[in-house]
Design a protein around this motif. Structure first.
Motif, PDB file in Angstrom:
ATOM      1  N   ASP A  25      -0.407  -2.884  10.952  1.00 20.29           N
ATOM      2  CA  ASP A  25       0.550  -2.373   9.968  1.00 20.29           C
ATOM      3  C   ASP A  25       0.909  -3.434   8.935  1.00 20.29           C
ATOM      4  OD1 ASP A  25       0.564   0.070  11.273  1.00 20.29           O
ATOM      5  OD2 ASP A  25       2.498  -0.252  12.266  1.00 20.29           O
ATOM      6  N   MET A  26       1.039  -4.687   9.395  1.00 21.60           N
ATOM      7  CA  MET A  26       1.352  -5.782   8.474  1.00 21.60           C
ATOM      8  C   MET A  26       0.210  -6.007   7.485  1.00 21.60           C
ATOM      9  SD  MET A  26       3.210  -8.681  10.839  1.00 21.60           S
ATOM     10  CE  MET A  26       3.158  -9.904   9.544  1.00 21.60           C
ATOM     11  N   ILE A  27      -1.020  -5.968   7.974  1.00 25.46           N
ATOM     12  CA  ILE A  27      -2.180  -6.160   7.096  1.00 25.46           C
ATOM     13  C   ILE A  27      -2.236  -5.055   6.060  1.00 25.46           C
ATOM     14  CG2 ILE A  27      -4.706  -6.127   7.035  1.00 25.46           C
ATOM     15  CD1 ILE A  27      -4.589  -7.625   9.778  1.00 25.46           C
ATOM     16  N   LYS A  28      -2.003  -3.824   6.502  1.00 19.88           N
ATOM     17  CA  LYS A  28      -2.018  -2.683   5.580  1.00 19.88           C
ATOM     18  C   LYS A  28      -0.919  -2.833   4.524  1.00 19.88           C
ATOM     19  CE  LYS A  28      -1.939   2.290   5.314  1.00 19.88           C
ATOM     20  NZ  LYS A  28      -1.069   3.391   5.610  1.00 19.88           N
ATOM     21  N   ALA A  29       0.284  -3.209   4.958  1.00 21.01           N
ATOM     22  CA  ALA A  29       1.400  -3.387   4.028  1.00 21.01           C
ATOM     23  C   ALA A  29       1.092  -4.499   3.032  1.00 21.01           C
ATOM     24  CB  ALA A  29       2.687  -3.701   4.794  1.00 21.01           C
ATOM     25  N   GLN A  30       0.491  -5.574   3.503  1.00 19.99           N
ATOM     26  CA  GLN A  30       0.150  -6.693   2.627  1.00 19.99           C
ATOM     27  C   GLN A  30      -0.879  -6.252   1.580  1.00 19.99           C
ATOM     28  OE1 GLN A  30      -0.832 -10.160   4.897  1.00 19.99           O
ATOM     29  NE2 GLN A  30       0.018 -11.512   3.349  1.00 19.99           N
ATOM     30  N   GLU A  31      -1.871  -5.476   1.996  1.00 19.01           N
ATOM     31  CA  GLU A  31      -2.875  -4.973   1.055  1.00 19.01           C
ATOM     32  C   GLU A  31      -2.236  -4.069   0.009  1.00 19.01           C
ATOM     33  OE1 GLU A  31      -5.682  -3.169   3.721  1.00 19.01           O
ATOM     34  OE2 GLU A  31      -6.713  -5.066   4.119  1.00 19.01           O
ATOM     35  N   GLU A  32      -1.305  -3.219   0.447  1.00 21.31           N
ATOM     36  CA  GLU A  32      -0.607  -2.332  -0.485  1.00 21.31           C
ATOM     37  C   GLU A  32       0.230  -3.132  -1.479  1.00 21.31           C
ATOM     38  OE1 GLU A  32       1.548   0.385   2.003  1.00 21.31           O
ATOM     39  OE2 GLU A  32      -0.257   1.496   2.556  1.00 21.31           O
ATOM     40  N   LEU A  33       0.879  -4.190  -0.991  1.00 18.50           N
ATOM     41  CA  LEU A  33       1.692  -5.030  -1.878  1.00 18.50           C
ATOM     42  C   LEU A  33       0.820  -5.725  -2.919  1.00 18.50           C
ATOM     43  CD1 LEU A  33       4.150  -6.597   0.696  1.00 18.50           C
ATOM     44  CD2 LEU A  33       4.785  -5.138  -1.237  1.00 18.50           C
ATOM     45  N   GLU A  34      -0.377  -6.138  -2.536  1.00 22.56           N
ATOM     46  CA  GLU A  34      -1.272  -6.818  -3.473  1.00 22.56           C
ATOM     47  C   GLU A  34      -1.742  -5.877  -4.584  1.00 22.56           C
ATOM     48  OE1 GLU A  34      -4.397  -8.567  -1.135  1.00 22.56           O
ATOM     49  OE2 GLU A  34      -3.125 -10.225  -0.492  1.00 22.56           O
ATOM     50  N   GLU A  35      -1.766  -4.585  -4.314  1.00 27.73           N
ATOM     51  CA  GLU A  35      -2.219  -3.618  -5.309  1.00 27.73           C
ATOM     52  C   GLU A  35      -1.111  -3.171  -6.258  1.00 27.73           C
ATOM     53  OE1 GLU A  35      -4.241  -0.370  -3.396  1.00 27.73           O
ATOM     54  OE2 GLU A  35      -5.547  -1.726  -2.290  1.00 27.73           O
ATOM     55  N   ARG A  36       0.125  -3.403  -5.889  1.00 28.47           N
ATOM     56  CA  ARG A  36       1.243  -2.989  -6.744  1.00 28.47           C
ATOM     57  C   ARG A  36       1.273  -3.815  -8.025  1.00 28.47           C
ATOM     58  NH1 ARG A  36       6.618  -2.274  -3.000  1.00 28.47           N
ATOM     59  NH2 ARG A  36       5.800  -0.631  -1.662  1.00 28.47           N
ATOM     60  N   VAL A  37       1.882  -3.223  -9.052  1.00 27.48           N
ATOM     61  CA  VAL A  37       2.071  -3.952 -10.311  1.00 27.48           C
ATOM     62  C   VAL A  37       3.560  -4.055 -10.606  1.00 27.48           C
ATOM     63  CG1 VAL A  37      -0.161  -3.353 -11.313  1.00 27.48           C
ATOM     64  CG2 VAL A  37       1.766  -1.851 -11.683  1.00 27.48           C
ATOM     65  N   TYR A  38       3.932  -5.143 -11.236  1.00 28.64           N
ATOM     66  CA  TYR A  38       5.321  -5.444 -11.553  1.00 28.64           C
ATOM     67  C   TYR A  38       5.380  -5.843 -13.020  1.00 28.64           C
ATOM     68  CZ  TYR A  38       5.072  -5.852  -6.513  1.00 28.64           C
ATOM     69  OH  TYR A  38       4.822  -5.609  -5.181  1.00 28.64           O
ATOM     70  N   THR A  39       6.299  -5.249 -13.761  1.00 24.33           N
ATOM     71  CA  THR A  39       6.409  -5.527 -15.185  1.00 24.33           C
ATOM     72  C   THR A  39       7.812  -6.015 -15.504  1.00 24.33           C
ATOM     73  OG1 THR A  39       4.779  -3.810 -15.681  1.00 24.33           O
ATOM     74  CG2 THR A  39       6.165  -4.535 -17.490  1.00 24.33           C
ATOM     75  N   ALA A  40       7.887  -7.017 -16.363  1.00 25.07           N
ATOM     76  CA  ALA A  40       9.172  -7.542 -16.829  1.00 25.07           C
ATOM     77  C   ALA A  40       9.025  -7.887 -18.299  1.00 25.07           C
ATOM     78  CB  ALA A  40       9.584  -8.770 -16.027  1.00 25.07           C
ATOM     79  N   SER A  41      10.162  -7.905 -18.979  1.00 27.18           N
ATOM     80  CA  SER A  41      10.119  -8.233 -20.408  1.00 27.18           C
ATOM     81  C   SER A  41      11.142  -9.306 -20.732  1.00 27.18           C
ATOM     82  CB  SER A  41      10.373  -6.981 -21.253  1.00 27.18           C
ATOM     83  OG  SER A  41      11.671  -6.470 -21.007  1.00 27.18           O
TER      84      SER A  41
END
Length: 110
Positions: A25-41
């Motif tokens: 579950d941790m590996i899966k969560a880590q992979e999902e986190l790596e695919e997320r995008v974060y935007t700031a201005s």
């Protein structure tokens, strides 16, 4: 005198299964986190940075109004601020997500 075994009987086999599931579950969560995008201005939206969970800048948008040849330092500051804020957001979300697995064990990076 009664012998005490590991919890779950069978020498802790149930516990091992739980640990293996948690690890998967941790590996899966880590992979999902790596695919997320974060935007700031920064600069009132003059500079917008997007990063992924791997801490890679995937997009950088600069408004033409932010480009002042007389003040390149200000543009550099806005770029750094937007990138750093997006990275900070990625780290905060990752820490929260992974914290549910580590349960506050103080494991660095989680």
């Amino acid at each position: 005198m009664k012998k005490r075994g590991m919890p779950g009987g069978m020498g802790g086999g149930n516990m091992m299964k739980q640990i293996q599931k948690m690890q998967a579950d941790m590996i899966k969560a880590q992979e999902e986190l790596e695919e997320r995008v974060y935007t700031a201005s920064a600069g009132g939206g003059a500079v917008k940075a997007t990063v992924n969970g791997k801490h890679e800048i995937t997009s950088l948008e600069i408004s033409p109004d932010a480009v002042d040849p007389e003040d390149v330092e200000m543009l550099s500051d806005m770029i750094m601020a937007a990138c750093n804020e997006a990275l900070r957001e990625a780290d905060e979300i990752a820490a929260g997500e992974m914290g549910r697995f580590t349960g506050g064990l103080g494991i660095p990076g989680f």
